[in-house]
Design an enzyme around this catalytic site. Structure first.
Site, PDB file in Angstrom:
ATOM      1  N   LYS A   1       0.848  -1.185   0.000  1.00  0.00           N
ATOM      2  CA  LYS A   1       0.000   0.000   0.000  1.00  0.00           C
ATOM      3  C   LYS A   1       0.882   1.232   0.000  1.00  0.00           C
ATOM      4  CE  LYS A   1      -4.160   1.769   2.154  1.00  0.00           C
ATOM      5  NZ  LYS A   1      -5.220   1.600   3.144  1.00  0.00           N
TER       6      LYS A   1
ATOM      7  N   ASP B   1     -13.609   3.702   9.712  1.00  0.00           N
ATOM      8  CA  ASP B   1     -14.106   3.529   8.334  1.00  0.00           C
ATOM      9  C   ASP B   1     -14.588   2.093   8.140  1.00  0.00           C
ATOM     10  OD1 ASP B   1     -14.726   3.965   5.673  1.00  0.00           O
ATOM     11  OD2 ASP B   1     -12.647   3.983   4.976  1.00  0.00           O
TER      12      ASP B   1
HETATM   13  N1  LIG Z   1      -4.094  -7.207   3.600  1.00  0.00           N
HETATM   14  C1  LIG Z   1      -4.937  -7.358   2.590  1.00  0.00           C
HETATM   15  N2  LIG Z   1      -5.265  -8.596   2.162  1.00  0.00           N
HETATM   16  C2  LIG Z   1      -6.111  -8.764   1.125  1.00  0.00           C
HETATM   17  N3  LIG Z   1      -6.689  -7.768   0.439  1.00  0.00           N
HETATM   18  C3  LIG Z   1      -6.406  -6.506   0.804  1.00  0.00           C
HETATM   19  C4  LIG Z   1      -5.512  -6.232   1.899  1.00  0.00           C
HETATM   20  N4  LIG Z   1      -5.414  -4.893   2.020  1.00  0.00           N
HETATM   21  C5  LIG Z   1      -6.197  -4.355   1.054  1.00  0.00           C
HETATM   22  N5  LIG Z   1      -6.795  -5.313   0.316  1.00  0.00           N
HETATM   23  C6  LIG Z   1      -7.746  -5.132  -0.807  1.00  0.00           C
HETATM   24  O1  LIG Z   1      -7.546  -3.865  -1.409  1.00  0.00           O
HETATM   25  C7  LIG Z   1      -8.676  -3.020  -1.219  1.00  0.00           C
HETATM   26  C8  LIG Z   1      -8.231  -1.590  -0.945  1.00  0.00           C
HETATM   27  O2  LIG Z   1      -7.392  -1.566   0.186  1.00  0.00           O
HETATM   28  P1  LIG Z   1      -7.642  -0.540   1.377  1.00  0.00           P
HETATM   29  O3  LIG Z   1      -6.586  -0.762   2.401  1.00  0.00           O
HETATM   30  O4  LIG Z   1      -9.055  -0.636   1.850  1.00  0.00           O
HETATM   31  O5  LIG Z   1      -7.352   0.845   0.659  1.00  0.00           O
HETATM   32  P2  LIG Z   1      -8.247   2.142   0.396  1.00  0.00           P
HETATM   33  O6  LIG Z   1      -7.727   3.142   1.362  1.00  0.00           O
HETATM   34  O7  LIG Z   1      -7.955   2.497  -1.010  1.00  0.00           O
HETATM   35  O8  LIG Z   1      -9.690   1.793   0.647  1.00  0.00           O
HETATM   36  C9  LIG Z   1      -9.435  -3.634  -0.051  1.00  0.00           C
HETATM   37  O9  LIG Z   1     -10.813  -3.328  -0.047  1.00  0.00           O
HETATM   38  C10 LIG Z   1      -9.168  -5.122  -0.266  1.00  0.00           C
HETATM   39  O10 LIG Z   1     -10.024  -5.669  -1.234  1.00  0.00           O
HETATM   40 MG   LIG Z   2     -10.645   0.601   2.014  1.00  0.00          MG
END
Ligand SMILES: Nc1ncnc2c1ncn2[C@@H]1O[C@H](COP(=O)(O)OP(=O)(O)O)[C@@H](O)[C@H]1O
Ligand SMILES: [Mg+2]
Length: 225
Positions: free
Chosen positions: A31, A125
């Site tokens: 991320k 959130d």
């Molecule tokens: N640790 C993780 N394992 C699996 N999928 C993930 C993980 N982190 C994020 N994702 C996938 O990526 C998407 C976006 O990540 P997220 O951390 O929610 O970022 P944003 O701030 O853009 O919402 C999540 O809704 C999920 O589907």
């Molecule tokens: Mg998210």
């Protein structure tokens, strides 16, 4: 072995770019915070570093306490990059769309949220995209960028209310969805007793939070927001 091998970009939002891949051969998520171009680069870097430090510290602490969130494997504060364990599974949203028997999983969602709240932390959130259901049907929380230590019962009530509104709007067909979440939420305190004293005070009990959720719902109904 290469440290990071990217497979695909999952999401590119205003806040962050989220990529799926492998970290030393293990399924991982990367991320990367997006720079705020309207901000001075030095200030932006400093703020990113500050926010990430608190997010990462909180996540490490929560993991150590047994809260179901991904493990953090690497952090680059300068680049605003976090590498974490990838949770194999699906977002709660798509799980609810593709499964008929959902009450048991929704109860687990409530238990996981309560585990977080018992550590005196609100998520900030709690949308159905930030709750993942893994292959064992366990509920995990992600996206803790807005999470914070908190001691006001209102903040906990709002955390649940966000989920309530989303479930109501996007899954009205599931009878008693939020009730199942609340059942799991309350069950945890029944099993473990009242939450322990945290550094800044005592987090509210599950019953207090659920009571507050009810009054928030009434408030929203009468005042429309
Ligand atoms: N640790 C993780 N394992 C699996 N999928 C993930 C993980 N982190 C994020 N994702 C996938 O990526 C998407 C976006 O990540 P997220 O951390 O929610 O970022 P944003 O701030 O853009 O919402 C999540 O809704 C999920 O589907
Ligand atoms: Mg998210």
């Amino acid at each position: 072995m290469e440290t990071w091998i990217q497979v695909e970009r999952l999401h590119l939002g205003a806040e962050a770019e989220v990529n799926s891949g492998f970290w030393y051969g293990k399924p991982a998520i990367e991320k990367i915070r997006q720079p705020r171009t309207w901000r001075h680069p030095d200030l932006d870097r400093r703020l990113t570093k500050k926010r990430m430090t608190s997010e990462v510290k909180l996540m490490i602490k929560l993991r150590a306490k047994g809260v179901e969130i991904p493990a953090i494997w690497d952090v680059d504060f300068e680049e605003g990059r976090i590498v974490m364990e990838r949770i194999e599974g699906q977002q709660l949203m798509s799980f609810l769309r593709s499964n008929k028997q959902t009450h048991h999983v929704l109860e687990k969602v409530g238990r996981t949220i309560r585990k977080l709240h018992r550590q005196a932390v609100v998520h900030g959130d709690l949308s159905t995209n930030n709750i993942l259901i893994d292959q064992q049907n366990e509920a995990k929380l992600i996206d803790l960028g807005l999470a914070n230590m908190d001691y006001e019962v209102e903040s906990y009530g709002i955390d649940l209310h966000v989920l309530h509104e989303i479930l109501r709007a996007s899954h009205p067909e599931i009878d008693g969805a939020m009730e199942a979440v609340i059942k799991g939420y309350l069950a945890l305190d029944e099993e473990y007793g009242a939450p322990a004293l945290a550094p800044g005070g005592k987090p509210p009990t599950a019953k207090e939070v659920v009571k507050r959720l009810e009054s928030i719902k009434t408030r929203v109904r009468y005042h429309g927001g």
